[in-house]
Design an enzyme around this catalytic site. Structure first.
Site, PDB file in Angstrom:
ATOM      1  CG  HIS A  58      -1.269  14.127 108.100  1.00  0.00           C
ATOM      2  ND1 HIS A  58      -1.494  15.270 108.812  1.00  0.00           N
ATOM      3  CD2 HIS A  58      -0.559  13.319 108.933  1.00  0.00           C
ATOM      4  CE1 HIS A  58      -0.948  15.172 110.018  1.00  0.00           C
ATOM      5  NE2 HIS A  58      -0.379  13.994 110.126  1.00  0.00           N
ATOM      6  CG  HIS A  64      11.665  13.872 104.534  1.00  0.00           C
ATOM      7  ND1 HIS A  64      12.216  13.793 105.803  1.00  0.00           N
ATOM      8  CD2 HIS A  64      11.920  12.686 103.948  1.00  0.00           C
ATOM      9  CE1 HIS A  64      12.774  12.617 105.962  1.00  0.00           C
ATOM     10  NE2 HIS A  64      12.609  11.915 104.855  1.00  0.00           N
ATOM     11  CG  ASN A  96       0.453  17.116 113.917  1.00  0.00           C
ATOM     12  OD1 ASN A  96       0.375  17.120 112.694  1.00  0.00           O
ATOM     13  ND2 ASN A  96       0.564  16.003 114.610  1.00  0.00           N
TER      14      ASN A  96
HETATM   15 FE1  HDE Z   1       3.686  12.313 110.110  1.00  0.00          FE
HETATM   16  N1  HDE Z   1       3.561  11.201 108.409  1.00  0.00           N
HETATM   17  N2  HDE Z   1       4.456  10.722 111.075  1.00  0.00           N
HETATM   18  N3  HDE Z   1       3.679  13.316 111.874  1.00  0.00           N
HETATM   19  N4  HDE Z   1       2.922  13.863 109.191  1.00  0.00           N
HETATM   20  C1  HDE Z   1       3.059  11.617 107.236  1.00  0.00           C
HETATM   21  O1  HDE Z   1       4.073  11.264 105.128  1.00  0.00           O
HETATM   22  C2  HDE Z   1       4.982   9.636 110.498  1.00  0.00           C
HETATM   23  C3  HDE Z   1       4.071  12.850 113.091  1.00  0.00           C
HETATM   24  C4  HDE Z   1       2.728  15.101 109.710  1.00  0.00           C
HETATM   25  O2  HDE Z   1       0.607  17.544 104.261  1.00  0.00           O
HETATM   26  C5  HDE Z   1       3.277  10.641 106.130  1.00  0.00           C
HETATM   27  O3  HDE Z   1       3.910  12.034 103.006  1.00  0.00           O
HETATM   28  C6  HDE Z   1       5.607   8.796 111.469  1.00  0.00           C
HETATM   29  C7  HDE Z   1       4.203  13.927 114.027  1.00  0.00           C
HETATM   30  C8  HDE Z   1       2.070  15.945 108.752  1.00  0.00           C
HETATM   31  O4  HDE Z   1       1.760  16.089 103.086  1.00  0.00           O
HETATM   32  C9  HDE Z   1       4.065   9.530 106.813  1.00  0.00           C
HETATM   33  C10 HDE Z   1       5.414   9.410 112.673  1.00  0.00           C
HETATM   34  C11 HDE Z   1       3.855  15.046 113.340  1.00  0.00           C
HETATM   35  C12 HDE Z   1       1.883  15.144 107.623  1.00  0.00           C
HETATM   36  C13 HDE Z   1       4.185  10.032 108.232  1.00  0.00           C
HETATM   37  C14 HDE Z   1       4.695  10.618 112.415  1.00  0.00           C
HETATM   38  C15 HDE Z   1       3.526  14.645 111.999  1.00  0.00           C
HETATM   39  C16 HDE Z   1       2.429  13.854 107.925  1.00  0.00           C
HETATM   40  C17 HDE Z   1       2.029  10.244 105.386  1.00  0.00           C
HETATM   41  C18 HDE Z   1       5.836   8.923 114.044  1.00  0.00           C
HETATM   42  C19 HDE Z   1       3.791  16.471 113.866  1.00  0.00           C
HETATM   43  C20 HDE Z   1       1.199  15.541 106.328  1.00  0.00           C
HETATM   44  C21 HDE Z   1       2.115  10.887 104.024  1.00  0.00           C
HETATM   45  C22 HDE Z   1       7.196   8.795 114.218  1.00  0.00           C
HETATM   46  C23 HDE Z   1       5.098  16.975 114.251  1.00  0.00           C
HETATM   47  C24 HDE Z   1       2.169  16.180 105.391  1.00  0.00           C
HETATM   48  C25 HDE Z   1       3.429  11.472 103.966  1.00  0.00           C
HETATM   49  C26 HDE Z   1       1.448  16.637 104.145  1.00  0.00           C
HETATM   50  C27 HDE Z   1       2.458  12.794 107.031  1.00  0.00           C
HETATM   51  C28 HDE Z   1       4.873   9.356 109.152  1.00  0.00           C
HETATM   52  C29 HDE Z   1       4.275  11.492 113.457  1.00  0.00           C
HETATM   53  C30 HDE Z   1       3.098  15.599 111.015  1.00  0.00           C
HETATM   54  C31 HDE Z   1       3.470   8.149 106.735  1.00  0.00           C
HETATM   55  C32 HDE Z   1       6.313   7.491 111.197  1.00  0.00           C
HETATM   56  C33 HDE Z   1       4.669  13.815 115.485  1.00  0.00           C
HETATM   57  C34 HDE Z   1       1.663  17.388 108.933  1.00  0.00           C
HETATM   58  O5  HDE Z   1       5.325   9.394 106.257  1.00  0.00           O
END
Ligand code: HDE
Length: 705
Positions: free
Chosen positions: A80, A344, A153
């Site tokens: 992202h 978060h 998402n």
């Molecule tokens: Fe994320 N995801 N994600 N994700 N995610 C990040 O956090 C992660 C997942 C989502 O505009 C990271 O600060 C794991 C689902 C958005 O700042 C990180 C797993 C969904 C954003 C991270 C998922 C999301 C992130 C990268 C699997 C939809 C952007 C930078 C378990 C429900 C937020 C950060 C923004 C961002 C981890 C799966 C949505 C790496 C481990 C499912 C919208 O922490």
């Protein structure tokens, strides 16, 4: 007045903006200074030993300026990375007391401030906006009980069922490490290798290959919390809940050819669209919906409600609309706000709780962990955009970039030197008490049997698509797999998707030269869910953009009538001509040109209107750019309108049926497959109505191409 009272009086919506005001700086009328406040006398010459001599170490201004510059970049988000954000507010429609005690969901008169960041997932910060990808839709609600983040998402399911697989998934879709290609695209071997070997991805892949992955605008996407959460009310009763954002303008997409061209013509297409809409006062609106399942019904479905690769079909569990979010302010500084915001999924408020979805549980670890690196230490909650609007007190101290000046000697719990303050709050005092779910299990590394069905809902999605949407999915597979070099992987994917639908798999196979699947069986699911098809979405003309093609000699009264009618319908018109400046109508009236054929392109608009006026049309006919403009709009299924002589340009651009249709029907205003024209400027009301209808239709798939 203490802070809390102050917030109540000014309302929470304004309180976040007021808080940010303390940090907003306007440099106009100010003198240039160092970071120490010292006025700088010269900012163009470093201090030298003689005019042609070496620079001197003593030059503190040079050192400070350069050092700061050298450290301007921070690590981009690991996923992202490319995103864009805006401020706004949320209002609940009715008190949600029966279901949740969350305070921001009780009082319809309260405007809770929000900050929303939309993003692509795979590409790096400088990548294009219109790539095929899921979009992030992260909302921070600054509530009086603390920040609540709904980090979702635009696709309601995910590729994997257990967070431990996230690093593998991401490694597979990021550019391949040996050559750093391709950027912001899943059309390569490692991603499809992952898919073929991790069949739980099937459902999400269907969405990612569909038009959902190339939205027309951030303002026209749905948002989903994906996971199952819990609502808990004052009595402690819990229900499972899934969150939805529904865009008031409906869900609309680009077409793939357009999306690819846009990535070159305007890589900022989505951020520009959001920015401009807000600047023009077309505030994006999304309604918040919830699906709820009673705890006792947890096992009454033919899927596991904790499985993040499953939706709860809306026809089975209706979406209740409970409130609306309005985005009404752009950021002042993209780095300070959009880049530094930290979301978060674990930022919750009393009344909203977790489920045991293993994907959600894993996310609860990852976000703070990655933000510690990105934002340089443990104090990023103090960055203005991340601060709650309510006061926060605890015994956490020190660390990089600490802003708060904590007074007194006490930084521990329990204490008597400070009367044990700050002390934990009971549930009655607003303290967060986790839902007391009874857990009884063995410590195992396993997945529940109830997560094993990987295909039924992929088929449900496929069945729910219109014929056109299905063709788009087939083409997307052919494109992506067509870029895969390994024949084995291509074949594995074809075979895998034969479990979703035989026809789909056969069609993919034909397109990529793979073997049609043998013994294809599909998943046996025959149900469909109409809510999944974009054909059934809201269709309105509001905020659409029309290109008006005109040159000197255009018909002034006709053009004005069209532009006025469009404006009334909420549609923006921009004048495209061969040069900037003014063009003059046949009657000597002047019109300012917005773009030339060089600085603009058909893909940047939702519709095209060709102005009447013989001289104007003759000039346009002589320009291949004008022909291409119309040809592309037609091949991208967009509304096209022409009045009087304007029709000649459509005929010259080979828009089918133009000449004959008018003669055959003898009608004054003729409208077919989104092509609307009027024989002359006598019937402007009828023309405008038909043209605006065609614009609202978004795409006219019945065109034969
Ligand atoms: Fe994320 N995801 N994600 N994700 N995610 C990040 O956090 C992660 C997942 C989502 O505009 C990271 O600060 C794991 C689902 C958005 O700042 C990180 C797993 C969904 C954003 C991270 C998922 C999301 C992130 C990268 C699997 C939809 C952007 C930078 C378990 C429900 C937020 C950060 C923004 C961002 C981890 C799966 C949505 C790496 C481990 C499912 C919208 O922490």
């Amino acid at each position: 007045m203490d802070k809390k009272q102050e917030q109540k009086t000014i309302g929470y919506e304004q309180s976040k903006q007021k808080q940010l005001d303390d940090f907003r700086v306007d440099d106009s009328g100010q003198k240039l200074t160092t970071n120490q406040g010292l006025r700088v006398s010269d900012d163009e010459h470093s201090l030298k030993a003689g005019e042609r001599g070496p620079t001197i170490m003593e030059d503190f201004h040079f050192r400070e300026k350069m050092t700061h510059f050298d450290h301007e970049r921070i690590p981009e988000r690991v996923v992202h990375a490319r995103g864009y954000a805006a401020h706004g507010y949320f209002q609940v429609y009715e008190p949600m007391k029966e279901y949740t005690k969350a305070k921001f969901l009780q009082d319809p008169s309260v405007k809770t401030p929000v900050f929303v960041r939309f993003s692509t997932v795979a590409g790096s910060r400088g990548s294009g906006d219109t790539v095929r990808d899921a979009r992030g839709f992260a909302t921070k609600f600054y509530t009086e009980e603390g920040n609540y983040d709904l980090v979702g998402n635009n696709i309601p399911v995910f590729f994997i069922q257990d967070a431990i697989k996230f690093p593998d998934l991401v490694h597979s879709f990021k550019p391949e490490p040996h050559n750093e290609m391709p950027q912001a695209s899943t059309a390569h071997d490692t991603f499809w290798d992952f898919v073929a070997n991790n069949t739980e991805s099937a459902h999400m892949i269907m969405w990612a290959m569909s038009d959902r992955a190339i939205p027309r605008s951030y303002r026209m996407m749905e948002g989903f919390g994906v996971h199952t959460f819990r609502f808990v009310n004052e009595e402690g009763k819990a229900r499972f809940v899934k969150f939805h954002w529904k865009p008031v303008l409906g869900v609309h997409s680009l077409v793939w050819d357009e999306a690819q061209k846009l990535a070159g013509k305007d890589p900022d297409f989505h951020r520009r669209d959001l920015w401009e809409a807000i600047e023009m006062g077309n505030y994006p609106e999304f309604e918040l919906g919830v699906q709820m399942i009673e705890e006792e019904d947890e096992f009454n479905f033919n899927f596991d409600i904790l499985d993040p690769t499953k939706i709860w079909p809306e026809e089975m569990v209706p979406v209740q609309i409970i409130g609306k979010m309005t985005l009404n302010r752009n950021v002042d500084n993209v780095f300070a706000e959009t880049e530094q915001v930290a979301f978060h999924p674990g930022h919750v408020v009393p009344g909203i709780d977790f489920s045991n979805d293993p994907l959600l549980q894993g996310r609860l670890f990852s976000y703070t962990d990655t933000q510690l690196t990105r934002l340089g230490g443990p104090n990023f909650h103090e960055i203005p955009i991340n601060r709650p609007v309510c006061p926060f007190h605890n015994h956490q101290r020190d660390g990089m970039h600490r802003m708060t000046i904590n007074r007194g000697p006490v930084a521990y719990h329990k204490n008597s030197l400070q009367g044990n303050d700050p002390s934990p709050a009971s549930a009655e005092e607003g303290g967060y008490v986790h839902y007391q779910e009874k857990i009884d299990g063995r410590k195992v590394r396993r997945r529940s049997e109830s997560f094993k069905d990987h295909y039924s809902q992929a088929t449900l999605f496929w069945n729910s698509m219109s014929e056109v949407e299905q063709q788009h999915i087939i083409k997307a597979f052919r494109f992506e797999l067509g870029k895969v070099k390994s024949k084995d992987i291509q074949q594995q994917v074809v075979d895998m998707f034969s479990n979703v639908d035989q026809y789909l798999a056969e069609q993919i196979a034909v397109g990529i030269g793979a073997k049609p699947p043998v013994n294809a069986k599909g998943s046996g699911v025959t149900l469909s869910s109409p809510a999944l098809s974009q054909e059934n979405t809201i269709k309105v003309p509001d905020t659409r953009k029309v290109a008006v093609l005109a040159e000197n000699g255009f018909n002034d009264s006709e053009v004005n009538e069209v532009i006025d009618a469009l404006k009334k319908a909420g549609v923006t018109a921009e004048i495209i001509s061969s040069h900037l400046g003014m063009i003059t109508s046949a009657d000597g009236e002047q019109l300012e040109v917005t773009h030339t054929f060089l600085t603009s392109d058909s893909v940047l608009f939702d519709a095209v209107y060709v102005a009447g006026g013989q001289q104007s049309v003759d000039q346009l006919k002589g320009q291949k750019e004008a022909m291409n403009f119309i040809g592309e709009a037609f091949s991208h299924y967009k509304a096209i309108g022409a009045v009087g002589e304007g029709r000649e340009l459509l005929a010259a651009a080979n828009i089918p049926g133009i000449e004959t249709a008018a003669q055959v029907t003898g009608k004054e205003v003729y409208s077919t497959s989104g092509v609307v024209f009027s024989r002359d400027a006598e019937n402007m009301d009828a023309f405008n109505e038909a043209f605006i209808d065609a614009i609202a239709g978004h795409r006219h798939w019945m065109r034969k191409m």
